[in-house]
Design a protein around this motif. Structure first.
Motif, PDB file in Angstrom:
ATOM      1  N   LYS A  11       0.827  -1.214   0.000  1.00 44.81           N
ATOM      2  CA  LYS A  11       0.000   0.000   0.000  1.00 44.81           C
ATOM      3  C   LYS A  11       0.861   1.264   0.000  1.00 44.81           C
ATOM      4  CE  LYS A  11      -3.931  -2.095   2.342  1.00 44.81           C
ATOM      5  NZ  LYS A  11      -4.655  -2.217   3.607  1.00 44.81           N
ATOM      6  N   VAL A  12       1.913   1.265   0.808  1.00 49.75           N
ATOM      7  CA  VAL A  12       2.802   2.427   0.861  1.00 49.75           C
ATOM      8  C   VAL A  12       3.490   2.610  -0.494  1.00 49.75           C
ATOM      9  CG1 VAL A  12       4.907   3.357   1.888  1.00 49.75           C
ATOM     10  CG2 VAL A  12       3.150   2.352   3.355  1.00 49.75           C
ATOM     11  N   ALA A  13       3.989   1.516  -1.053  1.00 46.08           N
ATOM     12  CA  ALA A  13       4.654   1.603  -2.360  1.00 46.08           C
ATOM     13  C   ALA A  13       3.695   2.141  -3.419  1.00 46.08           C
ATOM     14  CB  ALA A  13       5.183   0.233  -2.768  1.00 46.08           C
ATOM     15  N   ALA A  14       2.451   1.651  -3.402  1.00 48.67           N
ATOM     16  CA  ALA A  14       1.458   2.125  -4.375  1.00 48.67           C
ATOM     17  C   ALA A  14       1.185   3.611  -4.200  1.00 48.67           C
ATOM     18  CB  ALA A  14       0.166   1.320  -4.237  1.00 48.67           C
ATOM     19  N   SER A  15       1.153   4.061  -2.941  1.00 47.61           N
ATOM     20  CA  SER A  15       0.889   5.494  -2.708  1.00 47.61           C
ATOM     21  C   SER A  15       2.042   6.355  -3.209  1.00 47.61           C
ATOM     22  CB  SER A  15       0.640   5.757  -1.217  1.00 47.61           C
ATOM     23  OG  SER A  15       1.834   5.654  -0.481  1.00 47.61           O
ATOM     24  N   LEU A  16       3.222   5.766  -3.338  1.00 46.59           N
ATOM     25  CA  LEU A  16       4.391   6.492  -3.853  1.00 46.59           C
ATOM     26  C   LEU A  16       4.545   6.315  -5.363  1.00 46.59           C
ATOM     27  CD1 LEU A  16       6.927   5.539  -1.033  1.00 46.59           C
ATOM     28  CD2 LEU A  16       5.768   7.739  -1.350  1.00 46.59           C
ATOM     29  N   GLY A  17       3.612   5.595  -5.973  1.00 52.10           N
ATOM     30  CA  GLY A  17       3.685   5.383  -7.410  1.00 52.10           C
ATOM     31  C   GLY A  17       4.605   4.245  -7.813  1.00 52.10           C
ATOM     32  N   ILE A  18       4.976   3.411  -6.859  1.00 53.63           N
ATOM     33  CA  ILE A  18       5.854   2.277  -7.145  1.00 53.63           C
ATOM     34  C   ILE A  18       4.978   1.056  -7.404  1.00 53.63           C
ATOM     35  CG2 ILE A  18       7.663   0.768  -6.235  1.00 53.63           C
ATOM     36  CD1 ILE A  18       8.438   3.139  -4.371  1.00 53.63           C
ATOM     37  N   GLU A  19       5.137   0.448  -8.562  1.00 55.17           N
ATOM     38  CA  GLU A  19       4.338  -0.725  -8.903  1.00 55.17           C
ATOM     39  C   GLU A  19       4.912  -1.958  -8.220  1.00 55.17           C
ATOM     40  OE1 GLU A  19       3.380  -1.418 -12.988  1.00 55.17           O
ATOM     41  OE2 GLU A  19       3.431   0.727 -13.428  1.00 55.17           O
ATOM     42  N   GLU A  20       3.997  -2.822  -7.826  1.00 55.36           N
ATOM     43  CA  GLU A  20       4.403  -4.087  -7.211  1.00 55.36           C
ATOM     44  C   GLU A  20       4.949  -5.004  -8.295  1.00 55.36           C
ATOM     45  OE1 GLU A  20       2.444  -7.723  -4.646  1.00 55.36           O
ATOM     46  OE2 GLU A  20       1.201  -6.046  -5.253  1.00 55.36           O
ATOM     47  N   ASP A  21       6.126  -5.517  -8.090  1.00 54.00           N
ATOM     48  CA  ASP A  21       6.726  -6.468  -9.007  1.00 54.00           C
ATOM     49  C   ASP A  21       7.318  -7.587  -8.155  1.00 54.00           C
ATOM     50  OD1 ASP A  21       8.290  -7.968 -10.769  1.00 54.00           O
ATOM     51  OD2 ASP A  21       8.794  -6.205 -11.973  1.00 54.00           O
ATOM     52  N   ARG A  22       6.552  -8.652  -8.017  1.00 55.94           N
ATOM     53  CA  ARG A  22       6.974  -9.735  -7.130  1.00 55.94           C
ATOM     54  C   ARG A  22       8.216 -10.461  -7.648  1.00 55.94           C
ATOM     55  NH1 ARG A  22       2.478 -11.516  -3.270  1.00 55.94           N
ATOM     56  NH2 ARG A  22       1.120  -9.710  -3.355  1.00 55.94           N
ATOM     57  N   ALA A  23       8.407 -10.495  -8.948  1.00 59.79           N
ATOM     58  CA  ALA A  23       9.611 -11.142  -9.481  1.00 59.79           C
ATOM     59  C   ALA A  23      10.858 -10.362  -9.061  1.00 59.79           C
ATOM     60  CB  ALA A  23       9.529 -11.260 -11.002  1.00 59.79           C
ATOM     61  N   VAL A  24      10.773  -9.039  -9.113  1.00 57.66           N
ATOM     62  CA  VAL A  24      11.895  -8.206  -8.666  1.00 57.66           C
ATOM     63  C   VAL A  24      12.076  -8.352  -7.162  1.00 57.66           C
ATOM     64  CG1 VAL A  24      12.713  -5.824  -8.412  1.00 57.66           C
ATOM     65  CG2 VAL A  24      11.724  -6.581 -10.573  1.00 57.66           C
ATOM     66  N   ALA A  25      10.984  -8.368  -6.420  1.00 56.28           N
ATOM     67  CA  ALA A  25      11.069  -8.543  -4.970  1.00 56.28           C
ATOM     68  C   ALA A  25      11.751  -9.868  -4.640  1.00 56.28           C
ATOM     69  CB  ALA A  25       9.685  -8.491  -4.344  1.00 56.28           C
ATOM     70  N   ARG A  26      11.393 -10.906  -5.374  1.00 55.40           N
ATOM     71  CA  ARG A  26      12.002 -12.227  -5.145  1.00 55.40           C
ATOM     72  C   ARG A  26      13.508 -12.168  -5.373  1.00 55.40           C
ATOM     73  NH1 ARG A  26       8.861 -17.579  -7.214  1.00 55.40           N
ATOM     74  NH2 ARG A  26      10.129 -19.142  -6.202  1.00 55.40           N
ATOM     75  N   GLU A  27      13.925 -11.475  -6.415  1.00 56.11           N
ATOM     76  CA  GLU A  27      15.362 -11.317  -6.691  1.00 56.11           C
ATOM     77  C   GLU A  27      16.058 -10.568  -5.556  1.00 56.11           C
ATOM     78  OE1 GLU A  27      15.881  -9.401 -10.474  1.00 56.11           O
ATOM     79  OE2 GLU A  27      14.707 -10.933 -11.529  1.00 56.11           O
ATOM     80  N   HIS A  28      15.414  -9.528  -5.062  1.00 55.78           N
ATOM     81  CA  HIS A  28      16.010  -8.735  -3.975  1.00 55.78           C
ATOM     82  C   HIS A  28      16.111  -9.557  -2.694  1.00 55.78           C
ATOM     83  CE1 HIS A  28      15.391  -4.482  -5.803  1.00 55.78           C
ATOM     84  NE2 HIS A  28      15.705  -5.362  -6.711  1.00 55.78           N
ATOM     85  N   TYR A  29      15.059 -10.305  -2.366  1.00 56.03           N
ATOM     86  CA  TYR A  29      15.110 -11.157  -1.177  1.00 56.03           C
ATOM     87  C   TYR A  29      16.199 -12.220  -1.325  1.00 56.03           C
ATOM     88  CZ  TYR A  29      10.787  -9.154   0.689  1.00 56.03           C
ATOM     89  OH  TYR A  29       9.832  -8.324   1.195  1.00 56.03           O
ATOM     90  N   ALA A  30      16.381 -12.723  -2.542  1.00 58.19           N
ATOM     91  CA  ALA A  30      17.439 -13.717  -2.778  1.00 58.19           C
ATOM     92  C   ALA A  30      18.814 -13.109  -2.506  1.00 58.19           C
ATOM     93  CB  ALA A  30      17.354 -14.262  -4.198  1.00 58.19           C
ATOM     94  N   ALA A  31      19.011 -11.875  -2.940  1.00 58.49           N
ATOM     95  CA  ALA A  31      20.293 -11.200  -2.700  1.00 58.49           C
ATOM     96  C   ALA A  31      20.515 -10.974  -1.213  1.00 58.49           C
ATOM     97  CB  ALA A  31      20.333  -9.871  -3.453  1.00 58.49           C
ATOM     98  N   VAL A  32      19.469 -10.557  -0.495  1.00 56.14           N
ATOM     99  CA  VAL A  32      19.582 -10.330   0.945  1.00 56.14           C
ATOM    100  C   VAL A  32      19.820 -11.654   1.665  1.00 56.14           C
ATOM    101  CG1 VAL A  32      18.314  -9.523   2.987  1.00 56.14           C
ATOM    102  CG2 VAL A  32      18.226  -8.207   0.871  1.00 56.14           C
ATOM    103  N   ALA A  33      19.151 -12.717   1.213  1.00 58.10           N
ATOM    104  CA  ALA A  33      19.353 -14.040   1.815  1.00 58.10           C
ATOM    105  C   ALA A  33      20.791 -14.507   1.636  1.00 58.10           C
ATOM    106  CB  ALA A  33      18.380 -15.048   1.198  1.00 58.10           C
ATOM    107  N   GLN A  34      21.357 -14.258   0.451  1.00 60.97           N
ATOM    108  CA  GLN A  34      22.750 -14.653   0.194  1.00 60.97           C
ATOM    109  C   GLN A  34      23.726 -13.934   1.114  1.00 60.97           C
ATOM    110  OE1 GLN A  34      23.376 -14.136  -4.063  1.00 60.97           O
ATOM    111  NE2 GLN A  34      23.398 -16.363  -4.286  1.00 60.97           N
ATOM    112  N   LEU A  35      23.345 -12.751   1.575  1.00 60.49           N
ATOM    113  CA  LEU A  35      24.189 -11.997   2.498  1.00 60.49           C
ATOM    114  C   LEU A  35      24.072 -12.517   3.931  1.00 60.49           C
ATOM    115  CD1 LEU A  35      23.600  -8.375   1.164  1.00 60.49           C
ATOM    116  CD2 LEU A  35      25.661  -9.785   0.881  1.00 60.49           C
ATOM    117  N   GLY A  36      23.141 -13.459   4.142  1.00 59.42           N
ATOM    118  CA  GLY A  36      23.010 -14.080   5.448  1.00 59.42           C
ATOM    119  C   GLY A  36      21.981 -13.456   6.368  1.00 59.42           C
ATOM    120  N   PHE A  37      21.099 -12.621   5.825  1.00 53.66           N
ATOM    121  CA  PHE A  37      20.080 -11.984   6.659  1.00 53.66           C
ATOM    122  C   PHE A  37      18.847 -12.884   6.748  1.00 53.66           C
ATOM    123  CE2 PHE A  37      22.654  -8.398   5.298  1.00 53.66           C
ATOM    124  CZ  PHE A  37      22.817  -7.719   6.500  1.00 53.66           C
ATOM    125  N   PRO A  38      18.470 -13.284   7.973  1.00 53.73           N
ATOM    126  CA  PRO A  38      17.339 -14.200   8.113  1.00 53.73           C
ATOM    127  C   PRO A  38      16.017 -13.635   7.601  1.00 53.73           C
ATOM    128  CG  PRO A  38      18.369 -13.763  10.262  1.00 53.73           C
ATOM    129  CD  PRO A  38      19.127 -13.006   9.227  1.00 53.73           C
TER     130      PRO A  38
END
Length: 161
Positions: A11-38
């Protein structure tokens, strides 16, 4: 990160004009996971579990929930326990035993995870473990039918966390 938190972020992202892109989110979470963040491991696991931003893959979800759980992330421990209870009840090949799932529930409850604390109370009732396994068999078998057919989950998939 609970579902209501995720919904709020969307909702916050939408209010800022940022479109939801779950594929991009998945890539970002993968990068954060590789860094060791639970938290990144946990969110990536949820995306695999529900087929958000890619195919549903309970084996990958289980892997990332376990990694985050091993680092002390109680929500991941709970999710892993629920996956194993549900999976064991319907024959998911990635599921541990019901005893292993119960140990995970205990671990998450001890770490302060409220849903696991409630689940543990139910399990410890006379006949509770059997009733819990039956509950998961009755309520989550359709979820596994989709996993086994690799059809992927849609946005209406029930939240098991």
């Amino acid at each position: 990160c609970k579902q209501q938190d995720t919904d709020q972020y969307v909702k916050v992202a939408a209010s800022l004009g940022i479109e939801e892109d779950r594929a991009v989110a998945r890539e970002h979470y993968a990068a954060v996971a590789q860094l060791g963040f639970p938290v990144g491991m946990h969110n990536l696991a949820r995306m695999h579990k529900f087929g958000q931003g890619g195919a549903t893959d309970w084996d990958e979800a289980s892997k990332y929930f376990k990694q985050a759980s091993d680092l002390g992330y109680a929500d991941s421990t709970h999710n892993l326990a629920v996956m194993h209870l549900a999976g064991a009840s319907v024959g998911w090949s990635g599921a541990g035993t019901v005893a292993e799932a119960t140990e995970l529930v205990e671990k998450a409850a001890k770490a302060g995870q409220d849903n696991s604390a409630e689940l543990l109370k139910a399990i410890r009732q006379p006949g509770g473990l059997e009733a819990t396994v039956e509950f998961f068999r009755e309520n989550f078998a359709p979820l596994f039918a989709g996993v086994q057919s690799a059809s992927g989950a849609d946005d209406d998939t029930p939240d098991l966390s």
